[in-house]
Design an enzyme around this catalytic site. Structure first.
Site, PDB file in Angstrom:
ATOM      1  CE1 TYR A 305      47.879  37.812  43.201  1.00 26.45           C
ATOM      2  CE2 TYR A 305      47.886  36.483  44.318  1.00 26.45           C
ATOM      3  CZ  TYR A 305      47.877  36.889  43.463  1.00 26.45           C
ATOM      4  OH  TYR A 305      45.562  36.206  43.874  1.00 26.45           O
ATOM      5  CE1 TYR A 355      44.051  38.503  45.554  1.00 25.83           C
ATOM      6  CE2 TYR A 355      42.139  37.491  46.209  1.00 25.83           C
ATOM      7  CZ  TYR A 355      43.918  37.675  45.045  1.00 25.83           C
ATOM      8  OH  TYR A 355      44.137  36.007  45.129  1.00 25.83           O
TER       9      TYR A 355
END
Length: 400
Positions: A305, A355
Site C-alpha cells: 500500500y 488510488y
C-alpha cells in the site's frame, strides 16, 4: 526472492498447522475494474456494478450465484443497492471493513472466512470511489471531529498527508533515510505504470530532477510522494478451492490473511505508542506469517500500500523484509524494480496507477500469479498484498 533480517514478519516456516482455518481453502477466481481517471461521468453505484459484473464474467459465474458481499464502511454503494441492481441471489453473508485503505485486504479475508466456514459459496468484494472528482473528507467542517482528531487537526494536521509527513520526518531523523529513498519508491511505481496502459501515469515518466524540484505537499513529502486522486472501481470474486477448479480462470489461492490494530493506536500519527514507527503492519504481519507455510524470503512479488512513499519502507520493516530502520536502504540499487530484491506495485500502485483505497493492489496480485501482468515477474508464484500502513490494516498472502 526477497531476504529479510527482522521485523514482525521475520518468523520462520511454521510447518502450517492450518490454525487460521482459511489456508488455501479459498481462491480468487475473478477480477474486474473500470477505467481510471481524474473524472468519470458515471456515479459510484454504476461504477461498482460495472466492476462487479466484469469480475463475475472473468470468473464465469452468474450474478444469481453470489451469496456474500464485503466492502468498506466508506463505500457509498450498499449491499441492497448492489444486489438489486445486479440480480444477485439470496445473501447469507455481508460485511463492511473500516479505516479506508486499511480495509482493502480484509474484505477478501472476510469472504474467505465466510466461505471456509460454510456461511457462503460465492463472495464478491469491491470498492467504488470518485475521489478524483469528489470532495475531500476532511473538508466537511459541519461534522464533529472524532476524539483522536481533536488532538491533531486544530494544530495543523488537517490531511492524511500532514500526518504521514510527521511520521516520515521522524523516520528520516531516527534512521537516516533520505528523500532519495522516497524517490526510489516513487520511481519504481512510476516505471511500472509506464508499462500499464490502464494506469493514469501510463507513458508519463518520472525523473529525479522532476521529483526533487516538485512542490511540497507537506514537507518532507512533495507532489510525487502522494497518491493520485482517482475515480474508478474494482472487484474480485472468491470461492472455495474446490469450486475454483471449475471456474474460467486459474485460481489464485488465499494462503494467509490478517488484520492488525496495535494497542494504543492513534490514527496515522501513532502518538500514544511506545514507538510510533512500529505501526499496524507489525501487528498484522505477526498473524499473517504465523498461519503461513511461507516466510518473507519466499515472496516473489509484493503489492504494498502506497498512499504515500514513506509507507513502503515502514511496511518493508513491519512485514519482515528487512530490520528496523533498514527500509530506506532496502530501496537502493533497484531493489523494488523488476529483477530486484522485491519487485513492487507492478501495476503502478496508488502512486501511479490509481488510488482506489488499495483495491487495485489486490487485482494486480492476482494478475501476477496468473502471469498476465503488464510488468510480469518471471515465474511469480507468491505475492504479498498489504493495506494501508498507519491505520488499522490488513494483508493477504496469495499463491498460485
Amino acid at each position: 526472492m526477497a531476504g529479510g533480517s527482522g521485523g514482525a514478519g521475520g518468523a520462520r516456516r511454521s510447518g502450517g498447522s492450518g490454525a487460521s482455518g482459511i489456508k488455501d481453502t479459498t481462491a480468487i477466481v475473478g477480477i474486474g475494474q473500470t477505467a481510471f481517471a481524474k473524472h468519470l461521468p458515471e456515479d459510484e453505484r454504476t461504477l461498482a456494478c460495472r466492476a462487479v459484473l466484469a469480475a463475475l464474467d472473468d470468473a464465469g459465474i452468474d450474478p444469481g450465484e453470489v451469496d456474500a458481499l464485503a466492502s468498506f464502511t466508506m463505500e457509498e454503494t450498499d449491499e441492497v443497492e448492489l444486489a438489486k441492481a445486479l440480480g444477485l441471489g439470496d445473501l447469507t453473508f455481508f460485511s463492511k471493513v473500516g479505516y479506508g485503505g486499511g480495509g482493502s485486504c480484509a474484505t477478501v479475508a472476510h469472504l474467505a472466512a465466510a466461505i471456509a466456514s460454510g456461511q457462503a459459496t460465492v463472495g464478491v468484494a469491491w470498492r467504488s470511489r470518485k475521489r478524483g472528482s469528489g470532495p475531500r473528507p476532511w473538508t466537511n467542517t459541519a461534522v464533529q471531529l472524532p476524539t483522536p482528531a481533536q488532538w491533531t487537526r486544530p494544530f495543523g494536521l488537517l490531511r492524511p498527508a500532514d500526518e504521514i509527513a510527521m511520521l516520515a520526518r521522524r523516520y528520516m531523523h531516527e534512521y537516516g533515510a533520505t528523500r532519495d529513498h522516497l524517490f526510489n519508491v516513487a520511481l519504481a511505481c512510476r516505471n511500472r505504470a509506464n508499462q500499464n496502459p490502464a494506469a493514469i501515469m501510463y507513458e508519463r515518466p518520472l525523473t529525479r530532477e522532476m521529483y526533487m524540484t516538485a512542490r511540497w505537499i507537506s514537507e518532507p513529502l512533495c507532489l510525487y510522494d502522494n497518491c493520485l486522486e482517482t475515480d474508478g472501481a474494482l472487484a474480485c470474486v472468491v470461492v472455495s478451492a474446490e469450486r475454483a477448479r471449475d471456474c474460467r480462470r486459474a485460481p489464485v489461492y488465499v494462503h494467509s490473511a490478517a488484520q492488525g490494530l496495535p494497542a494504543q493506536h492513534h490514527g496515522m500519527v501513532n502518538y500514544w505508542n511506545d514507538d510510533p514507527l512500529t505501526g499496524p503492519a507489525w501487528t498484522a504481519a505477526r498473524h499473517l506469517w504465523k498461519h503461513a507455510d511461507l516466510t518473507p524470503e519466499d515472496v516473489d512479488v509484493a503489492q504494498i500500500y502506497d498512499a504515500f512513499t514513506p509507507l513502503i519502507p515502514l511496511s518493508l520493516e513491519g512485514y519482515g523484509f528487512c530490520g528496523k530502520g533498514e527500509g530506506g536502504a532496502f530501496t537502493e540499487g533497484g531493489a523494488l524494480e523488476i529483477g530486484g530484491r522485491l519487485p513492487l506495485n507492478t501495476g503502478g500502485g496508488g502512486l501511479s496507477e490509481a488510488y482506489v483505497h488499495g483495491f487495485n493492489l489486490i487485482n494486480e496480485g492476482v494478475k501476477q500469479l496468473r502471469g498476465t501482468s503488464t510488468a510480469q515477474v518471471p515465474g511469480a508464484s507468491t505475492c504479498l498484498v498489504t493495506a494501508g500502513e498507519g491505520v488499522p490494516t490488513s494483508a493477504l498472502l496469495l499463491r498460485s
